[in-house]
Each structure stands twice: as C-alpha cells, then as structure tokens.
Motif scaffolding. Structure first.
Motif, mmCIF file in Angstrom:
data_model
loop_
_atom_site.group_PDB
_atom_site.id
_atom_site.type_symbol
_atom_site.label_atom_id
_atom_site.label_comp_id
_atom_site.label_asym_id
_atom_site.label_seq_id
_atom_site.Cartn_x
_atom_site.Cartn_y
_atom_site.Cartn_z
ATOM 1 N N MET A 1 0.839 -1.202 0.000
ATOM 2 C CA MET A 1 0.000 0.000 0.000
ATOM 3 C C MET A 1 0.875 1.254 0.000
ATOM 4 S SD MET A 1 -3.204 -0.704 -0.061
ATOM 5 C CE MET A 1 -2.911 -2.121 -1.090
ATOM 6 N N LEU A 2 2.129 1.110 0.441
ATOM 7 C CA LEU A 2 3.063 2.221 0.494
ATOM 8 C C LEU A 2 4.277 1.880 -0.353
ATOM 9 C CD1 LEU A 2 3.794 4.986 1.866
ATOM 10 C CD2 LEU A 2 5.036 3.631 3.567
ATOM 11 N N GLU A 3 4.689 2.843 -1.156
ATOM 12 C CA GLU A 3 5.903 2.683 -1.962
ATOM 13 C C GLU A 3 6.824 3.854 -1.646
ATOM 14 O OE1 GLU A 3 6.200 3.449 -6.440
ATOM 15 O OE2 GLU A 3 6.087 1.259 -6.273
ATOM 16 N N ILE A 4 8.064 3.549 -1.296
ATOM 17 C CA ILE A 4 9.043 4.588 -1.000
ATOM 18 C C ILE A 4 10.193 4.434 -1.980
ATOM 19 C CG2 ILE A 4 10.596 5.580 0.718
ATOM 20 C CD1 ILE A 4 8.713 4.549 2.874
ATOM 21 N N THR A 5 10.476 5.515 -2.711
ATOM 22 C CA THR A 5 11.491 5.503 -3.758
ATOM 23 C C THR A 5 12.354 6.765 -3.660
ATOM 24 O OG1 THR A 5 10.039 6.665 -5.295
ATOM 25 C CG2 THR A 5 9.974 4.252 -5.356
ATOM 26 N N GLU A 6 13.394 6.809 -4.476
ATOM 27 C CA GLU A 6 14.166 8.042 -4.605
ATOM 28 C C GLU A 6 13.250 9.104 -5.205
ATOM 29 O OE1 GLU A 6 17.053 8.445 -3.381
ATOM 30 O OE2 GLU A 6 17.888 6.446 -3.203
ATOM 31 N N VAL A 7 13.562 10.372 -4.975
ATOM 32 C CA VAL A 7 12.721 11.449 -5.494
ATOM 33 C C VAL A 7 12.856 11.620 -7.000
ATOM 34 C CG1 VAL A 7 12.592 12.755 -3.346
ATOM 35 C CG2 VAL A 7 14.456 13.208 -4.934
ATOM 36 N N SER A 8 13.965 11.121 -7.563
ATOM 37 C CA SER A 8 14.217 11.214 -9.006
ATOM 38 C C SER A 8 15.213 10.121 -9.368
ATOM 39 C CB SER A 8 14.805 12.591 -9.344
ATOM 40 O OG SER A 8 16.106 12.703 -8.781
ATOM 41 N N PRO A 9 15.487 9.923 -10.658
ATOM 42 C CA PRO A 9 16.476 8.904 -11.034
ATOM 43 C C PRO A 9 17.866 9.162 -10.434
ATOM 44 C CG PRO A 9 15.173 9.512 -12.932
ATOM 45 C CD PRO A 9 14.792 10.460 -11.833
ATOM 46 N N THR A 10 18.241 10.430 -10.253
ATOM 47 C CA THR A 10 19.544 10.733 -9.656
ATOM 48 C C THR A 10 19.492 10.679 -8.137
ATOM 49 O OG1 THR A 10 19.069 13.094 -9.768
ATOM 50 C CG2 THR A 10 20.329 12.146 -11.587
ATOM 51 N N GLY A 11 18.321 10.834 -7.539
ATOM 52 C CA GLY A 11 18.152 10.750 -6.100
ATOM 53 C C GLY A 11 18.582 12.007 -5.366
ATOM 54 N N SER A 12 18.292 12.036 -4.084
ATOM 55 C CA SER A 12 18.656 13.136 -3.203
ATOM 56 C C SER A 12 18.870 12.530 -1.821
ATOM 57 C CB SER A 12 17.537 14.179 -3.171
ATOM 58 O OG SER A 12 17.799 15.160 -2.203
ATOM 59 N N VAL A 13 20.075 12.645 -1.272
ATOM 60 C CA VAL A 13 20.399 11.986 -0.008
ATOM 61 C C VAL A 13 19.391 12.302 1.098
ATOM 62 C CG1 VAL A 13 22.113 11.757 1.842
ATOM 63 C CG2 VAL A 13 22.851 11.779 -0.542
ATOM 64 N N CYS B 1 21.116 9.743 5.939
ATOM 65 C CA CYS B 1 21.910 8.604 5.504
ATOM 66 C C CYS B 1 22.392 7.801 6.711
ATOM 67 C CB CYS B 1 23.102 9.131 4.710
ATOM 68 S SG CYS B 1 24.421 7.947 4.494
ATOM 69 N N VAL B 2 22.354 6.493 6.613
ATOM 70 C CA VAL B 2 22.914 5.636 7.667
ATOM 71 C C VAL B 2 23.948 4.669 7.093
ATOM 72 C CG1 VAL B 2 20.932 5.775 9.212
ATOM 73 C CG2 VAL B 2 21.001 3.980 7.483
ATOM 74 N N GLU B 3 24.375 4.970 5.886
ATOM 75 C CA GLU B 3 25.285 4.067 5.199
ATOM 76 C C GLU B 3 26.383 4.908 4.552
ATOM 77 O OE1 GLU B 3 24.533 0.237 2.361
ATOM 78 O OE2 GLU B 3 23.321 2.004 2.018
ATOM 79 N N ARG B 4 27.588 4.468 4.640
ATOM 80 C CA ARG B 4 28.704 5.239 4.116
ATOM 81 C C ARG B 4 29.172 4.674 2.778
ATOM 82 N NH1 ARG B 4 34.096 6.692 7.551
ATOM 83 N NH2 ARG B 4 34.790 8.342 6.166
ATOM 84 N N SER B 5 29.469 5.567 1.855
ATOM 85 C CA SER B 5 30.150 5.243 0.589
ATOM 86 C C SER B 5 29.351 4.409 -0.393
ATOM 87 C CB SER B 5 31.488 4.546 0.865
ATOM 88 O OG SER B 5 32.322 5.373 1.643
ATOM 89 N N ARG B 6 28.030 4.373 -0.279
ATOM 90 C CA ARG B 6 27.237 3.685 -1.306
ATOM 91 C C ARG B 6 26.256 4.683 -1.872
ATOM 92 N NH1 ARG B 6 22.250 0.857 -2.167
ATOM 93 N NH2 ARG B 6 21.594 0.927 0.000
ATOM 94 N N TRP B 7 26.264 4.847 -3.165
ATOM 95 C CA TRP B 7 25.266 5.665 -3.852
ATOM 96 C C TRP B 7 24.958 5.002 -5.184
ATOM 97 C CZ3 TRP B 7 21.765 8.617 -2.099
ATOM 98 C CH2 TRP B 7 21.039 9.454 -2.948
ATOM 99 N N HIS B 8 24.491 3.795 -5.095
ATOM 100 C CA HIS B 8 24.033 3.061 -6.273
ATOM 101 C C HIS B 8 22.881 2.169 -5.832
ATOM 102 C CE1 HIS B 8 26.927 0.325 -4.384
ATOM 103 N NE2 HIS B 8 26.195 -0.646 -4.882
ATOM 104 N N GLY B 9 22.052 1.871 -6.774
ATOM 105 C CA GLY B 9 20.833 1.145 -6.449
ATOM 106 C C GLY B 9 21.049 -0.312 -6.143
ATOM 107 N N ALA C 1 17.203 1.076 -2.418
ATOM 108 C CA ALA C 1 17.418 2.204 -3.328
ATOM 109 C C ALA C 1 18.915 2.506 -3.410
ATOM 110 C CB ALA C 1 16.582 3.398 -2.934
ATOM 111 N N LYS C 2 19.288 3.776 -3.472
ATOM 112 C CA LYS C 2 20.694 4.133 -3.626
ATOM 113 C C LYS C 2 21.480 4.096 -2.316
ATOM 114 C CE LYS C 2 20.064 6.995 -7.707
ATOM 115 N NZ LYS C 2 20.844 6.211 -8.643
#
Length: 154
Positions: free
Chosen positions: A49-61, A109-117, A85-86
């Motif tokens: 019922m809920l979908e959570i995604t990046e705000v755009s294809p490039t995302g925003s931290v 952010c709770v994760e370091r050095s990852r910005w890929h899906g 997600a990223k």
C-alpha cells in the motif's frame, strides 16, 4: 468530574497483548473514541500500500518520495530505518501520510560510501535508530528548523 471519569473507564476494554521476549503490553481501547485508523510503516510496505522511492532517477540523499496507494493513512515514526534504493536511510521525523497521496519525506543517511541502487524501492528494516543517536539527530533537525530550514540533520 468523577462521573465523567467513571463513564470513560467503563468504555475501556483490554485488547490482545503484544509480547516481545519477557515483556507483554496490554493495549487499552476505548469504545467512545477509537482514534485514527492507520497502518504502520511495516504493514503498509508489506501489503504494497506504500511505496518509498528516490525522489528522481539521480536521487537526493536527504529526501525520499513516499506514495500511499491505500485507503488508510500510514504512520512513519522518527528513527525507523529504510533499506534499499541508492542508500539506506532513517526517518528524520514522525509523519502521517494521508490516503491516496504522495509526499517527500526527510531522511538521513545511515550508510557510508554507497550511492548506487540495490533495488528501485526502499524496503522495511527491523532496525530503529538507537535513542542516543536519534536524540542527537533530532537536536540537529530542531536547530535547522529554528533557522528556517527543513527537517534535515547532518
């Protein structure tokens, strides 16, 4: 005053206990005012019922998009973790998302050095940010709000 209190207490009922390890909580429900109807983050994600995604294809931290496709509101609690997600994130504040609506939610952010899906959507986690970290995060969020900024933490 005593009559009012007695009237209210007679309308209370004990709900099924919620048990975790050696602790049991017995919710009290009122027949007079059952309160708002909503799903939790986990319930809404599990039923899609809920979908959570990046705000755009490039995302925003510091932001994610939450879309409630259901007929009930969804309650997201400060400190709940989302994975996927990223980058894995944690909610910066408590938010109630209305039925059939989409909002941008503030996260950290709770994760370091990852910005890929790892997946297009965020999924639920069994983790909630520890109280001491959540307290520090909220201090930064409040500081930013006092300066006229958004629900952001550093």
């Amino acid at each position: 005053m005593e009559r009012t209190v007695n009237f209210y207490l007679r309308g209370m009922e004990l709900a099924e206990p919620q048990v975790y390890e050696a602790m049991a909580l017995f919710p009290l429900k009122s027949k007079l005012n059952p309160g708002p109807e909503y799903l939790t983050l986990s319930e809404a994600l599990d039923t899609r019922m809920l979908e959570i995604t990046e705000v755009s294809p490039t995302g925003s931290v510091p932001e994610l998009r939450a879309t409630n496709k259901g007929k009930k509101a969804v309650l997201l609690l400060d400190g709940e973790e989302l994975v996927g997600a990223k980058q894995n994130r944690v909610l910066n504040t408590t938010i109630m998302i209305g039925p059939n609506s989409s909002v941008i939610i503030p996260v950290s952010c709770v994760e370091r050095s990852r910005w890929h899906g790892t997946s297009p959507r965020m999924e639920r986690s069994e983790n909630v940010m520890h109280f001491s970290l959540r307290s520090k995060k909220m201090a930064r969020v409040h500081q930013n709000l006092e300066q006229g900024e958004r629900f952001r933490a550093d």
